[in-house]
Design a protein around this motif. Sequence first.
Motif, PDB file in Angstrom:
ATOM      1  N   TRP A 126       0.856  -1.202   0.000  1.00  0.00           N
ATOM      2  CA  TRP A 126       0.000   0.000   0.000  1.00  0.00           C
ATOM      3  C   TRP A 126       0.883   1.240   0.000  1.00  0.00           C
ATOM      4  O   TRP A 126       0.807   2.086  -0.901  1.00  0.00           O
ATOM      5  CB  TRP A 126      -0.920  -0.043   1.214  1.00  0.00           C
ATOM      6  CG  TRP A 126      -1.880   1.108   1.365  1.00  0.00           C
ATOM      7  CD1 TRP A 126      -1.648   2.434   1.126  1.00  0.00           C
ATOM      8  CD2 TRP A 126      -3.243   1.024   1.796  1.00  0.00           C
ATOM      9  NE1 TRP A 126      -2.754   3.181   1.392  1.00  0.00           N
ATOM     10  CE2 TRP A 126      -3.753   2.352   1.811  1.00  0.00           C
ATOM     11  CE3 TRP A 126      -4.068  -0.041   2.200  1.00  0.00           C
ATOM     12  CZ2 TRP A 126      -5.068   2.644   2.200  1.00  0.00           C
ATOM     13  CZ3 TRP A 126      -5.370   0.267   2.592  1.00  0.00           C
ATOM     14  CH2 TRP A 126      -5.857   1.576   2.588  1.00  0.00           C
ATOM     15  N   SER A 127       1.733   1.379   1.012  1.00  0.00           N
ATOM     16  CA  SER A 127       2.614   2.546   1.114  1.00  0.00           C
ATOM     17  C   SER A 127       3.683   2.540   0.019  1.00  0.00           C
ATOM     18  O   SER A 127       4.128   3.605  -0.430  1.00  0.00           O
ATOM     19  CB  SER A 127       3.271   2.600   2.492  1.00  0.00           C
ATOM     20  OG  SER A 127       3.956   1.390   2.769  1.00  0.00           O
ATOM     21  N   ALA A 128       4.092   1.350  -0.422  1.00  0.00           N
ATOM     22  CA  ALA A 128       5.094   1.265  -1.486  1.00  0.00           C
ATOM     23  C   ALA A 128       4.546   1.843  -2.790  1.00  0.00           C
ATOM     24  O   ALA A 128       5.254   2.554  -3.522  1.00  0.00           O
ATOM     25  CB  ALA A 128       5.531  -0.183  -1.683  1.00  0.00           C
ATOM     26  N   PHE A 129       3.279   1.557  -3.097  1.00  0.00           N
ATOM     27  CA  PHE A 129       2.674   2.116  -4.298  1.00  0.00           C
ATOM     28  C   PHE A 129       2.453   3.620  -4.156  1.00  0.00           C
ATOM     29  O   PHE A 129       2.531   4.360  -5.148  1.00  0.00           O
ATOM     30  CB  PHE A 129       1.355   1.402  -4.614  1.00  0.00           C
ATOM     31  CG  PHE A 129       1.526   0.212  -5.507  1.00  0.00           C
ATOM     32  CD1 PHE A 129       1.499   0.347  -6.879  1.00  0.00           C
ATOM     33  CD2 PHE A 129       1.722  -1.054  -4.972  1.00  0.00           C
ATOM     34  CE1 PHE A 129       1.665  -0.746  -7.713  1.00  0.00           C
ATOM     35  CE2 PHE A 129       1.893  -2.159  -5.795  1.00  0.00           C
ATOM     36  CZ  PHE A 129       1.866  -2.012  -7.170  1.00  0.00           C
ATOM     37  N   TYR A 138       6.458   4.282 -12.798  1.00  0.00           N
ATOM     38  CA  TYR A 138       5.495   3.348 -13.375  1.00  0.00           C
ATOM     39  C   TYR A 138       6.101   1.987 -13.707  1.00  0.00           C
ATOM     40  O   TYR A 138       5.426   0.964 -13.532  1.00  0.00           O
ATOM     41  CB  TYR A 138       4.851   3.961 -14.616  1.00  0.00           C
ATOM     42  CG  TYR A 138       3.795   4.981 -14.281  1.00  0.00           C
ATOM     43  CD1 TYR A 138       2.462   4.611 -14.123  1.00  0.00           C
ATOM     44  CD2 TYR A 138       4.132   6.322 -14.100  1.00  0.00           C
ATOM     45  CE1 TYR A 138       1.488   5.538 -13.810  1.00  0.00           C
ATOM     46  CE2 TYR A 138       3.169   7.262 -13.786  1.00  0.00           C
ATOM     47  CZ  TYR A 138       1.853   6.871 -13.638  1.00  0.00           C
ATOM     48  OH  TYR A 138       0.892   7.796 -13.308  1.00  0.00           O
ATOM     49  N   PRO A 139       7.356   1.917 -14.185  1.00  0.00           N
ATOM     50  CA  PRO A 139       7.941   0.592 -14.453  1.00  0.00           C
ATOM     51  C   PRO A 139       7.967  -0.298 -13.206  1.00  0.00           C
ATOM     52  O   PRO A 139       7.673  -1.500 -13.291  1.00  0.00           O
ATOM     53  CB  PRO A 139       9.359   0.920 -14.925  1.00  0.00           C
ATOM     54  CG  PRO A 139       9.231   2.277 -15.530  1.00  0.00           C
ATOM     55  CD  PRO A 139       8.233   3.002 -14.676  1.00  0.00           C
ATOM     56  N   TRP A 140       8.288   0.290 -12.044  1.00  0.00           N
ATOM     57  CA  TRP A 140       8.300  -0.494 -10.801  1.00  0.00           C
ATOM     58  C   TRP A 140       6.883  -0.970 -10.466  1.00  0.00           C
ATOM     59  O   TRP A 140       6.687  -2.137 -10.106  1.00  0.00           O
ATOM     60  CB  TRP A 140       8.843   0.351  -9.651  1.00  0.00           C
ATOM     61  CG  TRP A 140       8.915  -0.409  -8.359  1.00  0.00           C
ATOM     62  CD1 TRP A 140       9.949  -1.146  -7.875  1.00  0.00           C
ATOM     63  CD2 TRP A 140       7.865  -0.503  -7.362  1.00  0.00           C
ATOM     64  NE1 TRP A 140       9.627  -1.701  -6.660  1.00  0.00           N
ATOM     65  CE2 TRP A 140       8.349  -1.331  -6.321  1.00  0.00           C
ATOM     66  CE3 TRP A 140       6.569   0.007  -7.249  1.00  0.00           C
ATOM     67  CZ2 TRP A 140       7.601  -1.633  -5.193  1.00  0.00           C
ATOM     68  CZ3 TRP A 140       5.816  -0.302  -6.127  1.00  0.00           C
ATOM     69  CH2 TRP A 140       6.328  -1.113  -5.120  1.00  0.00           C
ATOM     70  N   MET A 141       5.892  -0.074 -10.577  1.00  0.00           N
ATOM     71  CA  MET A 141       4.523  -0.438 -10.239  1.00  0.00           C
ATOM     72  C   MET A 141       4.007  -1.547 -11.147  1.00  0.00           C
ATOM     73  O   MET A 141       3.344  -2.486 -10.676  1.00  0.00           O
ATOM     74  CB  MET A 141       3.611   0.791 -10.323  1.00  0.00           C
ATOM     75  CG  MET A 141       3.853   1.811  -9.224  1.00  0.00           C
ATOM     76  SD  MET A 141       2.561   3.084  -9.120  1.00  0.00           S
ATOM     77  CE  MET A 141       2.895   4.001 -10.630  1.00  0.00           C
ATOM     78  N   VAL A 142       4.297  -1.460 -12.427  1.00  0.00           N
ATOM     79  CA  VAL A 142       3.852  -2.491 -13.374  1.00  0.00           C
ATOM     80  C   VAL A 142       4.518  -3.823 -13.059  1.00  0.00           C
ATOM     81  O   VAL A 142       3.867  -4.882 -13.048  1.00  0.00           O
ATOM     82  CB  VAL A 142       4.174  -2.067 -14.824  1.00  0.00           C
ATOM     83  CG1 VAL A 142       3.903  -3.222 -15.785  1.00  0.00           C
ATOM     84  CG2 VAL A 142       3.340  -0.848 -15.220  1.00  0.00           C
ATOM     85  N   ILE A 204      -3.733  -1.476  -4.379  1.00  0.00           N
ATOM     86  CA  ILE A 204      -3.005  -0.626  -5.321  1.00  0.00           C
ATOM     87  C   ILE A 204      -3.715   0.716  -5.476  1.00  0.00           C
ATOM     88  O   ILE A 204      -3.092   1.786  -5.414  1.00  0.00           O
ATOM     89  CB  ILE A 204      -2.871  -1.337  -6.679  1.00  0.00           C
ATOM     90  CG1 ILE A 204      -2.002  -2.590  -6.531  1.00  0.00           C
ATOM     91  CG2 ILE A 204      -2.283  -0.394  -7.729  1.00  0.00           C
ATOM     92  CD1 ILE A 204      -1.936  -3.449  -7.776  1.00  0.00           C
ATOM     93  N   ILE A 205      -5.030   0.671  -5.654  1.00  0.00           N
ATOM     94  CA  ILE A 205      -5.813   1.894  -5.820  1.00  0.00           C
ATOM     95  C   ILE A 205      -5.773   2.746  -4.552  1.00  0.00           C
ATOM     96  O   ILE A 205      -5.627   3.969  -4.618  1.00  0.00           O
ATOM     97  CB  ILE A 205      -7.268   1.538  -6.195  1.00  0.00           C
ATOM     98  CG1 ILE A 205      -7.303   0.929  -7.596  1.00  0.00           C
ATOM     99  CG2 ILE A 205      -8.166   2.766  -6.131  1.00  0.00           C
ATOM    100  CD1 ILE A 205      -8.624   0.298  -7.955  1.00  0.00           C
ATOM    101  N   ASN A 206      -5.881   2.108  -3.404  1.00  0.00           N
ATOM    102  CA  ASN A 206      -5.820   2.845  -2.145  1.00  0.00           C
ATOM    103  C   ASN A 206      -4.462   3.515  -1.954  1.00  0.00           C
ATOM    104  O   ASN A 206      -4.367   4.642  -1.464  1.00  0.00           O
ATOM    105  CB  ASN A 206      -6.101   1.907  -0.969  1.00  0.00           C
ATOM    106  CG  ASN A 206      -7.537   1.424  -0.938  1.00  0.00           C
ATOM    107  OD1 ASN A 206      -8.399   1.986  -1.596  1.00  0.00           O
ATOM    108  ND2 ASN A 206      -7.792   0.362  -0.197  1.00  0.00           N
ATOM    109  N   GLY A 207      -3.401   2.802  -2.318  1.00  0.00           N
ATOM    110  CA  GLY A 207      -2.070   3.376  -2.194  1.00  0.00           C
ATOM    111  C   GLY A 207      -1.884   4.579  -3.090  1.00  0.00           C
ATOM    112  O   GLY A 207      -1.255   5.572  -2.710  1.00  0.00           O
TER     113      GLY A 207
END
Length: 274
Positions: A126-129, A138-142, A204-207
């Motif tokens: 959560w906090s990481a996103f 974005y590359p990390w998130m994907v 993911i959305i909450n983060g």
Amino acid sequence: MVAQVVSLASIFFLAKFADSSLFYLPLCYSLSPVLVLAAASLYFFRGKFRMIAPSFKCIDVGIARDILSLGLKFFVLQIAVVVIYQVTNVIISNVVGPVAVTEYNIAYKYFSVSFMFFSIIITPFWSAFTDAYTQNDYPWMVRIYHKLYRLTVVIMVGIVFMQLISPFVYRLWVGKTVTVSYWVSFWISIFMMLNVWNNLHAFIINGIGKVKVQLYVYLIGTAGSIPLALYLGRLWGVQGIVLASIIFSLLPAVLLKIQVSKILGRRAKGIWNK
């Protein structure tokens, strides 16, 4: 863990030495986490984490409106989720009977082990996103999303396996005192798989903080799930009530997946980006 141990120890003590009273049970459940978290906060913020301890001096009134606006959305969202998922016992008790609540709870607690395991793994993301989104990484998130997606599939396969061995587990756990029907167990396993799937995208959305779609989805679920659960419960008992929860879990299962895909693909516009 400490809070749960304290709560369990308190209930055990009261069962042995106090008069039977439903007043003491919620008191133990409510006070245990509050006391443990308060003690932990005092211990850590006066020691190891003194430099990041909360302080009135650090309050920035200028950004309070944005923070409170998002916080209010999370509050309403949590209330809606509680109404949808926690009112089931009340409906089962009123429509089918109190005995059926036991059957439902045994199956639900059994399959919720998978959900608990998944939540333990995904919670730090959560906090990481949040951090990655603010830095436009974005590359990390994907990359992380795809890894968590594969983990979700593994958890779902595990739930299928849990369903296959559930009769043996129930006999080992509660013996012959309670009978959990195959179909009740089956529908709860489906419901738990949807919970895991929705939890992946919700975290993911909450983060990222784009919760408006999720808010609307669960408000619709709050308005419609209870009447549908009452109707299907009168037709098919516990199975119908669980089926109502499954039906309303399908909406976030589709829409939250679409929103995550749009956000990570940098194609989110309008309500998908709010």
